[in-house]
Scaffold this motif. Structure first.
Motif, short mmCIF file in Angstrom:
data_model
loop_
_atom_site.label_atom_id
_atom_site.label_comp_id
_atom_site.label_asym_id
_atom_site.label_seq_id
_atom_site.Cartn_x
_atom_site.Cartn_y
_atom_site.Cartn_z
N VAL A 274 39.56 62.43 -16.09
CA VAL A 274 38.83 62.75 -14.85
C VAL A 274 39.66 63.69 -13.97
CG1 VAL A 274 38.11 61.72 -12.66
CG2 VAL A 274 37.31 60.75 -14.82
N ASN A 275 40.95 63.40 -13.82
CA ASN A 275 41.78 64.25 -12.97
C ASN A 275 41.89 65.66 -13.53
OD1 ASN A 275 42.18 62.09 -11.28
ND2 ASN A 275 44.17 61.51 -12.17
N ALA A 276 41.99 65.76 -14.84
CA ALA A 276 42.12 67.09 -15.44
C ALA A 276 40.83 67.90 -15.27
CB ALA A 276 42.47 66.97 -16.93
N VAL A 277 39.68 67.26 -15.41
CA VAL A 277 38.42 67.99 -15.21
C VAL A 277 38.27 68.39 -13.74
CG1 VAL A 277 35.88 67.78 -15.24
CG2 VAL A 277 37.23 66.97 -17.18
N ALA A 278 38.63 67.46 -12.86
CA ALA A 278 38.52 67.76 -11.42
C ALA A 278 39.44 68.91 -11.02
CB ALA A 278 38.85 66.51 -10.60
N ALA A 279 40.58 69.03 -11.72
CA ALA A 279 41.57 70.05 -11.35
C ALA A 279 41.38 71.38 -12.06
CB ALA A 279 42.98 69.51 -11.65
N ALA A 280 40.37 71.47 -12.94
CA ALA A 280 40.16 72.74 -13.67
C ALA A 280 39.76 73.82 -12.67
CB ALA A 280 39.07 72.55 -14.72
N PRO A 281 40.10 75.09 -12.97
CA PRO A 281 39.72 76.17 -12.06
C PRO A 281 38.20 76.20 -11.84
CG PRO A 281 41.08 77.00 -13.89
CD PRO A 281 40.82 75.56 -14.16
N ASP A 282 37.79 76.59 -10.66
CA ASP A 282 36.36 76.68 -10.36
C ASP A 282 35.63 77.56 -11.37
OD1 ASP A 282 36.70 75.08 -8.20
OD2 ASP A 282 36.64 76.69 -6.70
N SER A 283 36.34 78.55 -11.87
CA SER A 283 35.70 79.50 -12.77
C SER A 283 35.51 78.95 -14.19
CB SER A 283 36.55 80.78 -12.84
OG SER A 283 37.84 80.45 -13.35
N ALA A 284 36.14 77.80 -14.49
CA ALA A 284 36.07 77.27 -15.86
C ALA A 284 34.65 76.83 -16.20
CB ALA A 284 37.03 76.10 -16.03
N ALA A 285 34.17 77.25 -17.37
CA ALA A 285 32.88 76.74 -17.85
C ALA A 285 33.02 75.23 -18.08
CB ALA A 285 32.49 77.43 -19.15
N PRO A 286 31.93 74.45 -17.89
CA PRO A 286 32.02 72.99 -18.07
C PRO A 286 32.67 72.59 -19.39
CG PRO A 286 29.89 73.57 -17.14
CD PRO A 286 30.60 74.87 -17.43
N ILE A 287 32.27 73.22 -20.49
CA ILE A 287 32.83 72.82 -21.78
C ILE A 287 34.33 73.11 -21.85
CG2 ILE A 287 32.39 74.98 -23.05
CD1 ILE A 287 31.81 71.42 -24.44
N ASP A 288 34.77 74.15 -21.15
CA ASP A 288 36.20 74.48 -21.17
C ASP A 288 37.00 73.52 -20.29
OD1 ASP A 288 35.80 76.56 -22.97
OD2 ASP A 288 35.31 77.97 -21.37
N ALA A 289 36.39 73.08 -19.17
CA ALA A 289 37.05 72.06 -18.35
C ALA A 289 37.21 70.78 -19.15
CB ALA A 289 36.24 71.80 -17.08
N ILE A 290 36.17 70.41 -19.90
CA ILE A 290 36.22 69.20 -20.73
C ILE A 290 37.24 69.37 -21.86
CG2 ILE A 290 34.89 67.81 -22.36
CD1 ILE A 290 34.00 67.16 -19.61
N ALA A 291 37.18 70.51 -22.52
CA ALA A 291 38.07 70.73 -23.67
C ALA A 291 39.53 70.68 -23.22
CB ALA A 291 37.76 72.07 -24.33
N GLY A 292 39.83 71.30 -22.08
CA GLY A 292 41.20 71.27 -21.57
C GLY A 292 41.66 69.86 -21.27
N ALA A 293 40.76 69.06 -20.70
CA ALA A 293 41.10 67.68 -20.34
C ALA A 293 41.35 66.85 -21.60
CB ALA A 293 39.97 67.07 -19.51
N VAL A 294 40.48 66.97 -22.58
CA VAL A 294 40.60 66.16 -23.80
C VAL A 294 41.85 66.57 -24.58
CG1 VAL A 294 39.51 65.49 -25.97
CG2 VAL A 294 38.11 65.74 -23.91
N GLU A 295 42.09 67.88 -24.63
CA GLU A 295 43.29 68.36 -25.31
C GLU A 295 44.54 67.81 -24.61
OE1 GLU A 295 43.00 72.63 -26.05
OE2 GLU A 295 45.20 72.64 -26.02
N GLY A 296 44.47 67.76 -23.28
CA GLY A 296 45.63 67.31 -22.49
C GLY A 296 46.02 65.87 -22.70
N VAL A 297 45.05 65.01 -23.07
CA VAL A 297 45.41 63.60 -23.24
C VAL A 297 46.18 63.37 -24.53
CG1 VAL A 297 43.53 62.70 -21.81
CG2 VAL A 297 43.23 62.87 -24.30
N GLY A 298 46.22 64.38 -25.37
CA GLY A 298 47.02 64.26 -26.59
C GLY A 298 48.43 63.78 -26.30
#
Lengths: 188, 188
Positions: free
Chosen positions: B67-91
């Motif tokens: 949740v924190n990673a999605v909330a902190a994604a840049p405003d310009s990030a497409a939804p799928i990219d905000a999600i992908a970044g967050a899921v990748e980050g929990v690795g």
């Protein structure tokens, strides 16, 4: 009453849904369901193992429709298109069932055990679709991803359908949700 | 032993996993877990509500990271990219945890109640991600679809990760699975 009850299954389902909505799922007994349907408890148990299965009695039909449609897709169909066609096609199973589907979802939403059972149903549909794609020669992770995407679309389209008036129909909402998924994953 | 047990939580988790694998989840008691960890039952209950929660104690941390990673994604990030970044980050949360994750999954696979609990965990992660996207102004169904896609990718990448030797790492498998999902939904 004779042993064969025309449409006993449908009458039992309708009686059960009415009672679950009126009195709550936990408070309703099989005896009450049978009585409301004008049938015996014995007839109830010929059709359903217990009061919970009244809410999940269509799962096998749903799975069979999905699996058969994916298996019957043209060899040239991309995995996601085989899945999309199958999910769209099950819309017809829900024609004339909007009110029942709405009642069913309201009952499930109020009970943790039923919500779990619904999640298990969706997970097993996804597993069945992935297996069917693998039998068509689709490798993993593509098979699992296409199956999960299809069930996610089904779930979301179904929620839209039951929270609306029933029109547009489920098949159209599935089609729209697949288009939305394609746009989402393309990053638009 | 004093009241403060350094890393008692980790010792209890390791003891529990060992016992669940050796004797089976159902046959293992809290007393046995505490004994194996060299701690008291009282210490166990300071860290976990019951023996099941040892297997799900990381769920809140996982949800908060996502949740924190999605909330902190840049405003310009497409939804799928905000999600992908967050899921990748929990690795990174799972670095050094490959063996424990493998044991945990083996225990869960053998018990229907635990499989249900795992499905509920994944569904609640998906709901939390969709909520976070909505708070970023993403409309439905895009928010729900991107969240469901993200959790599907996480689940599939996780299964690949634990069924392999641990390398490539979870983050890389998540990245690969997102790319596979994009290819799948594009119909290739």
């Amino acid at each position: 009453m004779g042993r064969w009850e025309p449409n006993a299954r449908g009458r039992l389902e309708q009686a059960a849904l009415e009672l679950y909505v009126e009195r709550g799922y936990e408070q309703t007994t099989v005896a009450e369901i049978a009585k409301r349907a004008g049938l015996t408890e014995r007839t109830f148990f010929r059709h359903y193992a217990d009061k919970r299965e009244v809410l999940f009695g269509g799962s096998d039909t749903l799975r069979d429709h999905l699996v058969n449609a994916v298996a019957a897709a043209p060899d040239s169909a991309a995995p996601i298109d085989a899945i999309a066609g199958a999910v769209e096609g099950v819309g017809v199973l829900f024609d004339e069932r909007h009110e029942r589907a709405r009642q069913r979802q309201a009952v499930i939403a109020l009970n943790a055990e039923l919500r779990e059972r619904e999640l298990i149903k969706l997970a097993s549909l996804s597993a069945a679709l992935a297996d069917t794609l693998r039998r068509r020669g689709v490798p993993d992770p593509a098979a699992s991803l296409a199956a999960e995407a299809g069930i996610a679309v089904f779930k979301i389209a179904f929620e839209r359908w039951i929270s609306g008036p029933g029109e547009p129909g489920l098949s159209q909402l599935v089609r729209e949700s697949f288009d939305a998924l394609k746009a989402v994953t393309a990053g638009t």
